[in-house]
Design a protein around this motif. Sequence first.
Motif, PDB file in Angstrom:
ATOM      1  N   VAL A 268       1.287   9.279   3.743  1.00 53.55           N
ATOM      2  CA  VAL A 268       0.893   7.888   3.517  1.00 53.55           C
ATOM      3  C   VAL A 268       1.367   7.013   4.672  1.00 53.55           C
ATOM      4  CG1 VAL A 268       1.123   5.930   1.983  1.00 53.55           C
ATOM      5  CG2 VAL A 268       0.863   8.187   1.035  1.00 53.55           C
TER       6      VAL A 268
ATOM      7  N   VAL B 268       2.738   1.439  -3.593  1.00 56.98           N
ATOM      8  CA  VAL B 268       1.977   1.895  -4.744  1.00 56.98           C
ATOM      9  C   VAL B 268       1.721   3.400  -4.644  1.00 56.98           C
ATOM     10  CG1 VAL B 268      -0.377   1.477  -3.909  1.00 56.98           C
ATOM     11  CG2 VAL B 268       0.122   1.234  -6.298  1.00 56.98           C
ATOM     12  N   ALA B 269       1.456   3.886  -3.430  1.00 58.77           N
ATOM     13  CA  ALA B 269       1.175   5.314  -3.276  1.00 58.77           C
ATOM     14  C   ALA B 269       2.439   6.145  -3.456  1.00 58.77           C
ATOM     15  CB  ALA B 269       0.559   5.587  -1.905  1.00 58.77           C
TER      16      ALA B 269
ATOM     17  N   PHE C 118       2.390   6.651  -7.485  1.00 59.12           N
ATOM     18  CA  PHE C 118       1.554   7.845  -7.528  1.00 59.12           C
ATOM     19  C   PHE C 118       2.252   9.064  -6.940  1.00 59.12           C
ATOM     20  CE2 PHE C 118      -1.501   4.473  -8.092  1.00 59.12           C
ATOM     21  CZ  PHE C 118      -2.295   4.980  -9.105  1.00 59.12           C
ATOM     22  N   LYS C 119       3.536   8.933  -6.574  1.00 59.71           N
ATOM     23  CA  LYS C 119       4.324  10.065  -6.070  1.00 59.71           C
ATOM     24  C   LYS C 119       3.636  10.784  -4.918  1.00 59.71           C
ATOM     25  CE  LYS C 119       6.776  11.118 -10.336  1.00 59.71           C
ATOM     26  NZ  LYS C 119       6.309  10.221 -11.361  1.00 59.71           N
ATOM     27  N   ALA C 120       2.988  10.025  -4.046  1.00 58.76           N
ATOM     28  CA  ALA C 120       2.302  10.639  -2.913  1.00 58.76           C
ATOM     29  C   ALA C 120       3.321  11.101  -1.886  1.00 58.76           C
ATOM     30  CB  ALA C 120       1.345   9.642  -2.282  1.00 58.76           C
TER      31      ALA C 120
ATOM     32  N   LEU D 285       0.840  -1.208   0.000  1.00 57.46           N
ATOM     33  CA  LEU D 285       0.000   0.000   0.000  1.00 57.46           C
ATOM     34  C   LEU D 285       0.873   1.255   0.000  1.00 57.46           C
ATOM     35  CD1 LEU D 285      -2.848  -0.692   2.594  1.00 57.46           C
ATOM     36  CD2 LEU D 285      -3.029  -0.541   0.136  1.00 57.46           C
ATOM     37  N   LEU D 286       1.964   1.196   0.767  1.00 56.99           N
ATOM     38  CA  LEU D 286       2.898   2.326   0.776  1.00 56.99           C
ATOM     39  C   LEU D 286       3.591   2.433  -0.571  1.00 56.99           C
ATOM     40  CD1 LEU D 286       4.586   4.539   2.236  1.00 56.99           C
ATOM     41  CD2 LEU D 286       6.202   2.742   2.792  1.00 56.99           C
TER      42      LEU D 286
END
Lengths: 378, 313
Positions: free
Chosen positions: B95, B83-84, B88-90, B80-81
Amino acid sequence: MKKSFWKNNAVQSLLASLICILLGLLIGYIVLLCINPAGASGAIMAVIKNFMNYSRASLQLKNFGATLVKTAPLLMCALSVLFAYKAGLFNIGAAGQYTVGICASLYAALAWHWSWIACMLFAILVGALWGTIPGLLKAYCNVNVVISGIMLNWIGLYSTNMILTKVKETTSPYTFHLATENPSAILPTLGLEKLFSGNDKVTLAIPLSILLAIAISVILEKTRFGYELKATGGNPNAAKYAGMAEKRNTILTLAIAGALAGLGAALMYLTDFEQWQCTTSSVPGMGFSGIAATFLGGLNPIGTIFASYFIQHITSGGAFVDKTMYCSQISDLISSLIIYLCGFVLFLKTSMNSIIARNEEKRAAAAKAAAQAEGGDR
Amino acid sequence: MLLLVQYTLIFASVLLLVALGGCFAEHSGVINLGLEGIMVIGALGGALMMRYAPAGIPAFALILLVLLCAIGFGLLYSSLLAVAAINFKADQTIVGTALNMLGTAAATVIVKAINTAANPDDVSSTIQYVNQKKAFIINIGSFQFNWFMVIAVIALIIAYVTLYKTKFGLRMMACGEHPQAAASVGINVLKMRWAGVLISGVYGGLGGICYILAGVSEWKFENGVAGFGFLALAVMIFGQWKPQRIALAALLFGLFRALSNVYTGFDLLAALNIPGTVYNMMPYIVSLVVLAFTSKSSRAPKAEGIPYDKSMR
């Protein structure tokens, strides 16, 4: 050319927040379905309805008031996180600053019998001091504020338990009631209780926190200090090069953030709405919910007011789910999902902009083609 | 004294495992602030396995299954970390924080649902594993040897060899220092960062199950892991992102954490008459002091926390 409605930053932020909320609720609903499909719809509706779960209007108002009482401290914590975030500092220590604020306000009220205004100022002061510690550590020792903040959260929690044990009831782990011990420390209601069918926990706290949100917005947008703060957040080296005292700003920012969180604690605990339990084993969630409200509010003080209310609304709504199937932590789950989704806001905005740009290009091309076609006819 | 050594070693094992996880993620260029949440979810995986494992299963198989389950849960959760933060450059801080909150909330909801389904009056968030725990422990005299001490040492060796002696590790560290340069010689930065985060999930999950097996024989998931994920990050910073130094740092922090469990056993410490709460605070205070002295000359990977942007090359 008129600027497109969808290009407006505020509109995009609002849209992104709404998408986060909807997705958060949807995933929460799926989790409920996995646990027990029979009651999932009822439970998610209970969370969304919160005080509307009561059928009588007076009870609805009273519980709406109760949600507002808890919104005020949440808003203060959110403002604390927001203010620091504008300067590029992630104040996860808001939870700890809130905790020591509880300690200060309750101890001053119960052990020293101070009046509410003195208790409130003391909580602000202690919160500010607690915020100064990570500020100093960041400015002079380059310690990551997230890690020092977490450490201070736990130190604050244990200290609070230790200190407030001196003013607790002998037979229970809870601190004394303000109403019996020191009524002068209870925040004035300003007659607001009449609006909420006699809920006398609705106090000055609610208008005060909203005013402060507006004040923060003014400080950030209209003052030199606010500008320097945002500049430091944008690029600390550039700010330093431009002659801004970036160390001083870092410390001051975290002190103010701490003061806001400390005040939040006073606004909660000086209403006598809740007592502190001296055996608490985890840091109060208020500061962490504040993080959710900050990002859901699109990092805007005014947006944060609504986001804080929403987060508190679903948190209070969690109490209404059918306890034979689910637990009230469902709302924690939903709000943490919302924060997670807020991480994608940047991506959402970028894709919104690229869709807009593509549409505009298409429209421009179409207009050009139409113009050419017209020219051909003549 | 023996008790102090025992607790020091077991808490040091937890910190070592989790800190090594953080070390892998940061060397690949992602700050993993979600370690706390990963620990909770890993612990949940292991605890569920212990609860549902058949009664007559041999100890070795039980250990293996519990470990695999904790690893699997940690791995999935860390994605989850990944992918974000990677795709997705979160913002990695947001996050990570969200994952911490989500970990505790999700574990509580899941465990409560299981408990309530088994017995409608049971609304606790506790899983008990009194008998299953025995598989992990060998009593040598009065010293309780825990298999996790060995696992931590093996994990340390694996981490050291992977990071410094393999092509994979060196390439991964390049992605944390200067991803554009790494990409220019044909390394897939995104893949390397995914690997770093997933490995941190594996280590975090192991650390989580180790933590709940360290002292007690039941776990209340509402409590999370009491800031251990962040203590591990402090250990990692104190260890300057180097596995061998992280191990020493973990021993030091483990000692302070162990003191709060066993200080009453020492005449000297008991005579000082300091309240127990102060000992509870000790690990956090020590880490603040240590960080104040070690953060200035930080050897942190240069590109950590910055999403990889191809166009910056």
